[in-house]
Design a protein around this motif. Structure first.
Motif: not given
Length: 306
Positions: A6-7, A9, A16, A20, A35, A37, A48, A62, A77, A91
Motif C-alpha cells: 500500500c502506497i 502518494t 514513486l 515501483l 497506489v 494519490d 502508474v 490506482y 489503500t 512514496d
C-alpha cells in the motif's frame, strides 16, 4: 502469504516511479500494489500507467483520493487491498530486493500481527557538515524479534495482518489527516487490542533525504510535530490512563525538559553545531508536547496550524 503493498502518494511522481521499479524486482512478489494519490489533479497517474505497460509481475491498482488528508488516503489503500497481509511503504523510499521477503519471513517465524523494519536515511554529500554529523534523520533500531515499544510505533516500513486492520474503526483516524501522527495512533490502538508488533532489523528500506529537509527549520518543525504526536497519544490514553494529576505532571515535566534543553543547547554550542541542534530539537519536541495541552496543532500536511 498473500501481501498487498500500500502506497499513499502526493506529488512525488519521480520518487514513486523509482519505488515501483524496486517493487518489480522483489524476491517476494506481492499479489498487488495499491497506489492512492492524494493529489486531486492525479499527478501520479502517468507514472502508474507507464509502469503498468512495463509487464509488472503484480497487479497495479490506482485511485485518486481528492480530499487532502493522509488518513483518508491510507484508508483507501486498505479498502482496495485484497491481501491477507498489507505492507506499507512511503512514496519517497527505496526498497532493496530482499525487503518484502525479510518482512514476511519475520512474520512467519514469530507469532505477530505486525512487523516493523528500519528506514535508513540517505543524506546527500552536499548536506551541511553539521547535518551529516548529527544523525538527525535516523530511526532507533532494535534486535530482530523484539517487541516494538509503544512510543516507537510508526509507519514507513511495516507489514500488518489485514484481519487486525479491519477489526479497528477507520482504521486510520481522519482527525490526524492534516497533522500526521495517524500511524502511531493506529499502531498503538492495535497493540491495546492485543496485537503483537515486532521488529525485523534485516527488512531495510532507504529514504533519500530531500534537499528541502536539509535545514534547521524543517528539523525543528518535525521535532515539534513529534512532540505533539506523543502528547496526543498520551492524552488519548494510548500509553495508559492519564488523569488530571497526570496531565499536570506531564506538562510540568515537559516545561522543565524544555528549559533544560535550551540551556544545554547554549552550553554545547562550542562543542559543535550538531551538538547544539540535538538539544534544540529536544526543546522543540517538549514545546510541542505543551502546545497540545494548550489546544494548538501544527498541520504538517497542508493548511494552517490550529
Amino acid at each position: 502469504m498473500r501481501i498487498s503493498v500500500c502506497i499513499a502518494t502526493y506529488r512525488r511522481p519521480d520518487r514513486l516511479d523509482s519505488l515501483l521499479e524496486d517493487l518489480a524486482w522483489q524476491r517476494k512478489i506481492p499479489v498487488e500494489v495499491i497506489v492512492v494519490d492524494n493529489d486531486a489533479a492525479g499527478s501520479a497517474r502517468a507514472v502508474v500507467e507507464r509502469q503498468r505497460a512495463s509487464n509488472l509481475p503484480f497487479e497495479l491498482r490506482y485511485e485518486v483520493q481528492p480530499v487532502q488528508n493522509i488518513s483518508l488516503t491510507r484508508n483507501r489503500t486498505v479498502a482496495l487491498a485484497s491481501g491477507d497481509w498489507l505492507a506499507f511503504i512511503d512514496d519517497d523510499e527505496r526498497a532493496p530486493t530482499d525487503w518484502l521477503r525479510q518482512l514476511s519471513h519475520c512474520a512467519a517465524r514469530h507469532p505477530a500481527d505486525g512487523v516493523l523494519g528500519p528506514v535508513v536515511p540517505v543524506v546527500p554529500d552536499k548536506a551541511p557538515a553539521w547535518i551529516r554529523r548529527g544523525a538527525f534523520y535516523d530511526w532507533a533500531r532494535l534486535p530482530t524479534g523484539s517487541e516494538v515499544p509503544p512510543n516507537r510505533l510508526r509507519f514507513g516500513n511495516v507489514l500488518l495482518r489485514a484481519a487486525a486492520l479491519h477489526a479497528v474503526p477507520g482504521p486510520f483516524d481522519p482527525a490526524y489527516g492534516r497533522t500526521g501522527g495517524e500511524d502511531g495512533d493506529l499502531l498503538t490502538r492495535l497493540v491495546q487490542r492485543g496485537a503483537r508488533v515486532l521488529w525485523c532489523d534485516e527488512a531495510i528500506v532507504h529514504e533519500p533525504v530531500e534537499p528541502s529537509r536539509l535545514s534547521l527549520r524543517w528539523l525543528m518543525l518535525r521535532a515539534l510535530r513529534g512532540g505533539q504526536d506523543f502528547a496526543r497519544h498520551r492524552q488519548n490514553g494510548r500509553y495508559g490512563p492519564l488523569g488530571a494529576l497526570g496531565r499536570v505532571a506531564f506538562v510540568l515535566r515537559a516545561l522543565l525538559q524544555a528549559l533544560l534543553s535550551a540551556a544545554l543547547s547554549l552550553l554545547s554550542w562550542p562543542l559543535g553545531l550538531h551538538h547544539a541542534v540535538h538539544w534544540l530539537l529536544k526543546l522543540a519536541a517538549n514545546v510541542g508536547k505543551v502546545s497540545v495541552f494548550l489546544g494548538w496543532h501544527y498541520r504538517e500536511y497542508g493548511g494552517q496550524a490550529t
